[in-house]
Design a protein around this motif. Structure first.
Motif, PDB file in Angstrom:
ATOM      1  N   GLU A 168       0.814  -1.214   0.000  1.00 52.39           N
ATOM      2  CA  GLU A 168       0.000   0.000   0.000  1.00 52.39           C
ATOM      3  C   GLU A 168       0.850   1.267   0.000  1.00 52.39           C
ATOM      4  OE1 GLU A 168      -3.426   2.421   0.173  1.00 52.39           O
ATOM      5  OE2 GLU A 168      -3.247   0.265  -0.212  1.00 52.39           O
TER       6      GLU A 168
ATOM      7  N   GLN B  23      -8.326   4.675  -6.849  1.00 51.98           N
ATOM      8  CA  GLN B  23      -8.363   3.918  -5.595  1.00 51.98           C
ATOM      9  C   GLN B  23      -9.414   2.814  -5.658  1.00 51.98           C
ATOM     10  OE1 GLN B  23      -6.181   4.049  -3.325  1.00 51.98           O
ATOM     11  NE2 GLN B  23      -5.158   5.972  -3.750  1.00 51.98           N
TER      12      GLN B  23
ATOM     13  N   GLU C 111      -8.701  -1.291  -5.541  1.00 55.57           N
ATOM     14  CA  GLU C 111      -9.357  -2.159  -4.568  1.00 55.57           C
ATOM     15  C   GLU C 111     -10.116  -3.289  -5.268  1.00 55.57           C
ATOM     16  OE1 GLU C 111     -10.370  -3.872  -1.133  1.00 55.57           O
ATOM     17  OE2 GLU C 111      -8.962  -2.200  -1.404  1.00 55.57           O
TER      18      GLU C 111
ATOM     19  N   GLN D  83      -9.340  -7.363  -4.989  1.00 54.93           N
ATOM     20  CA  GLN D  83     -10.379  -8.280  -4.522  1.00 54.93           C
ATOM     21  C   GLN D  83     -10.679  -9.380  -5.530  1.00 54.93           C
ATOM     22  OE1 GLN D  83     -13.808  -5.944  -3.417  1.00 54.93           O
ATOM     23  NE2 GLN D  83     -12.845  -5.119  -1.573  1.00 54.93           N
TER      24      GLN D  83
END
Length: 266
Positions: free
Chosen positions: A157, A183, A187, A191
């Protein structure tokens, strides 16, 4: 050689590399002497002298019709030589050919180079497909396009945010890539395990890419498919992701984390 001569030589080399980077960033259209002077901070005489030397060595090409400088043919030779051996390109060439045959799409192999994602190989479909990186050797800032997102999303990160901060000015050329949007895309990519562009960046052109993770080296690149966006549907997405992940799962364990080419790209 005197100490001053050595320092002057290093300074000249630094300036030449800076100009090569600026011409590379300009893309296939090239850029002018005036622009290079402005961006580099070099005066016209010094800039012109270095550019002429780079042209003589075929590292740059001067297009007389529009007075622009573009990357030269010798860089293609250097790139091909650098890609030989037990690195990513050699390992994934059979996979790229299989993917092209199985899908009929353009298969692309990307590698990380500091804050950029570089196309180190591509196997084109029967149709000429426009891509963000263009031909082999083309680069985009990490964060732009599925191939680079698949790399960036699987970095630490803190490293991600530092890269995005450095690339922000370059990414601003793409107004749809706001900080919030990027962002969210990062993400989602983490995932689901793959990155996807349904055709937002280049209208009509979609792309899917998965990360190439090497034990002991982390994420070193991505493998992807580029195709016409009308072909994208849930079934195609599922099939393409499965094919890409299958190839990476078979090849990644064969790649040595001690390969100097992998370390050079980090």
């Amino acid at each position: 050689m005197s100490e001053n001569s050595g320092k002057n030589g290093v300074q000249l080399l630094d300036r030449a590399v800076m100009l090569l980077d600026l011409v590379a960033d300009a893309g296939s259209e090239g850029t002018t002497l005036k622009t290079l002077c402005e961006l580099s901070g070099l005066n016209k005489v010094t800039c012109h002298r270095i550019l002429n030397s780079l042209v003589e060595h075929q590292l740059l090409q001067k297009v007389q019709s529009d007075k622009c400088y573009r990357l030269g043919t010798k860089l293609l030779v250097f790139g091909a030589k650098a890609a030989r051996g037990p690195g990513l390109r050699r390992q994934f060439q059979p996979a790229l050919e299989r993917l092209r045959q199985q899908t009929g799409e353009t298969a692309m192999l990307m590698a990380r180079d500091r804050d950029d994602s570089v196309c180190i190989d591509r196997y084109d479909s029967e149709y000429q497909m426009q891509t963000l990186t263009g031909s082999v050797g083309g680069a985009v800032p990490l964060g732009l396009g599925p191939g680079s997102l698949a790399i960036l999303a699987f970095l630490e990160e803190e490293q991600q945010q530092a890269i995005l901060a450095r690339n922000r000015a370059r990414l601003d050329s793409w107004p749809q890539l706001t900080v919030q949007t990027l962002q969210l895309k990062l993400e989602q990519t983490r995932q689901q395990g793959f990155a996807i562009d349904p055709g937002e960046l280049i209208p009509g052109i979609a792309g899917i890419a998965v990360p190439i993770m090497v034990s002991g080296a982390g994420v070193v690149g991505s493998l992807g498919l580029t195709f016409l966006s009308p072909r994208l549907n849930p079934e195609v997405q599922q099939r393409y992701v499965a094919l890409l992940k299958e190839e990476v799962a078979a090849i990644a364990p064969l790649i040595s984390p001690l390969d100097t080419r992998l370390r050079a790209s980090l």
